[in-house]
Design a protein around this motif. Structure first.
Motif, PDB file in Angstrom:
ATOM      1  N   GLN A 225      -5.319  27.248  30.157  1.00 25.89           N
ATOM      2  CA  GLN A 225      -5.499  27.190  31.600  1.00 25.89           C
ATOM      3  C   GLN A 225      -4.128  27.133  32.280  1.00 25.89           C
ATOM      4  O   GLN A 225      -3.267  26.349  31.884  1.00 25.89           O
ATOM      5  CB  GLN A 225      -6.327  25.960  31.994  1.00 25.89           C
ATOM      6  N   LYS A 228      -1.349  23.997  37.670  1.00 27.73           N
ATOM      7  CA  LYS A 228      -1.464  24.097  39.121  1.00 27.73           C
ATOM      8  C   LYS A 228      -0.118  24.515  39.708  1.00 27.73           C
ATOM      9  O   LYS A 228       0.915  23.923  39.427  1.00 27.73           O
ATOM     10  CB  LYS A 228      -1.908  22.762  39.705  1.00 27.73           C
ATOM     11  N   HIS A 229      -0.154  25.549  40.528  1.00 28.39           N
ATOM     12  CA  HIS A 229       1.090  26.088  41.085  1.00 28.39           C
ATOM     13  C   HIS A 229       1.592  25.189  42.213  1.00 28.39           C
ATOM     14  O   HIS A 229       0.839  24.818  43.108  1.00 28.39           O
ATOM     15  CB  HIS A 229       0.847  27.502  41.623  1.00 28.39           C
ATOM     16  N   THR A 230       2.843  24.815  42.146  1.00 26.16           N
ATOM     17  CA  THR A 230       3.462  24.009  43.192  1.00 26.16           C
ATOM     18  C   THR A 230       4.761  24.676  43.623  1.00 26.16           C
ATOM     19  O   THR A 230       5.309  25.526  42.921  1.00 26.16           O
ATOM     20  CB  THR A 230       3.761  22.575  42.717  1.00 26.16           C
ATOM     21  N   GLU A 265       1.842  20.901  46.815  1.00 27.52           N
ATOM     22  CA  GLU A 265       0.672  21.644  46.342  1.00 27.52           C
ATOM     23  C   GLU A 265       0.248  22.724  47.338  1.00 27.52           C
ATOM     24  O   GLU A 265       0.022  23.872  46.966  1.00 27.52           O
ATOM     25  CB  GLU A 265      -0.494  20.687  46.105  1.00 27.52           C
ATOM     26  N   CYS A 266       0.107  22.336  48.598  1.00 29.56           N
ATOM     27  CA  CYS A 266      -0.443  23.259  49.585  1.00 29.56           C
ATOM     28  C   CYS A 266      -0.184  22.684  50.979  1.00 29.56           C
ATOM     29  O   CYS A 266       0.398  21.606  51.115  1.00 29.56           O
ATOM     30  CB  CYS A 266      -1.951  23.460  49.353  1.00 29.56           C
ATOM     31  N   CYS A 322      -4.415  24.732  51.641  1.00 31.75           N
ATOM     32  CA  CYS A 322      -5.242  23.924  50.740  1.00 31.75           C
ATOM     33  C   CYS A 322      -6.692  24.421  50.771  1.00 31.75           C
ATOM     34  O   CYS A 322      -7.165  24.885  51.801  1.00 31.75           O
ATOM     35  CB  CYS A 322      -5.194  22.458  51.152  1.00 31.75           C
TER      36      CYS A 322
END
Length: 322
Positions: A225, A228-230, A265-266, A322
């Motif tokens: 997997q 998570k893109h940051t 994160e967003c 987000c």
């Protein structure tokens, strides 16, 4: 004939001694009076309350702060003036996104508040620079705006009114503003419930077909997997205050120090406070201790700008929504 001693004039040495004794007596009395006046007029030194220790738990708290619960009353340092409850612990820099002047609440002298925690920032004008303690308070029931929150300078809550409080930590904020519980799973819709199929008739027996053995097919590995893109962002020269809720800037958290790199994160659109505009975007901070639970206004970050760059970039549009 012997002269009458009473009519004889006194000798000069005796008069000199008598005058000297009188002069000594007068000088001593005058000196005693001057000493009394000097002692009486000497200024009395009044020790000021040490606001650094007031309300602070530990091995040596201020001896006058003994209560651990109950409400406290604020007291203005200028008779007739209100006490200000501020969104940030300090006076500078006001008028920016995190401490807008429009969000300062003024309450009357003697308003009841609940002390929640303490933090150190900077002293207001007119106070010693090392007296930098602020209290986070909540207006108590019966006050003009029950439940309204903010920071009050420690000297504006008399020591006799203070209670022992813990430091303002992320855990303390979560106790004040616990996260909302996850919504329950929805009930199944009877209209979408599948109807069991009727059993099919038993088929007639068929002779089995013999097949040649097949080569086993190697199993295809499951791809990992993706993480998570940051996006990395650097805070500005004043740092970045964080909040649990970007809408209205509720539930303050630990401040991101100035010129600190964090993972974002967003972004969330929450233009309710004037200082978040003109863009109105906030970043959700992934770096610990914020760990995706706190937000900071986007225009407090460098957003790829170099120091002194004008006009400033308010939002990094490469950060996804987000």
């Amino acid at each position: 004939m012997t002269p009458d001693s009473r009519s004889a004039p006194p000798s000069k040495p005796r008069r000199t001694l008598a005058l000297s004794a009188a002069a000594v007596t007068v000088i001593a009395a005058a000196a005693a009076g001057i000493g009394y006046l000097a002692a009486d007029r000497a200024p009395h030194r009044n020790d000021k309350v040490d606001v650094e220790l007031a309300g602070k738990p530990g091995s040596n708290p201020h001896p006058e702060v003994t209560r651990t619960s109950g409400v406290s009353r604020v007291k203005s340092d200028s008779p007739g003036d209100p006490v200000k409850i501020r969104p940030c612990p300090g006076l500078n820099p006001y008028g920016t996104h995190d401490c807008p002047e429009s969000s300062i609440v003024s309450v009357a002298d003697g308003t009841s508040v609940q002390m929640w925690c303490w933090t150190d920032s900077m002293a207001p004008d007119g106070y010693p620079a090392d007296h930098k303690r602020w209290f986070y308070v909540i207006q108590a029931p019966g006050s003009p705006k029950p439940g309204e929150e903010g920071y009050v300078y420690s000297a504006l809550i008399p020591v006799s009114e203070q209670i022992i409080t813990p430091v303002c930590s992320a855990q303390r904020w979560l106790e004040l503003h616990p996260p909302a519980p996850a919504p329950p799973d929805p009930e199944p819709d009877p209209a979408n419930t599948p109807v069991p199929a009727l059993p099919s008739p038993t088929p007639l027996p068929v002779a089995p077909t013999v097949k040649a053995p097949e080569e086993p097919t190697p199993a295809t590995p499951t791809p990992p997997q993706p993480a998570k893109h940051t996006i990395r962002e650097q805070s500005g020269s004043h740092g970045s205050p964080t909040f649990l809720n970007a809408h209205g800037a509720k539930g303050p958290g630990e401040r991101i120090p100035a010129h600190t790199w964090v993972e974002v994160e967003c972004r969330v659109l929450a233009p309710e406070i004037d200082s978040a505009n003109p863009d109105g975007w906030w970043y959700r901070i992934a770096t610990s201790p914020w760990s995706g639970g706190y937000y900071a206004v986007a225009n407090t970050f460098m957003n790829g700008d170099t120091p002194g760059h004008t006009p400033a970039t308010n939002t990094d549009w490469s950060v996804p929504e987000c």
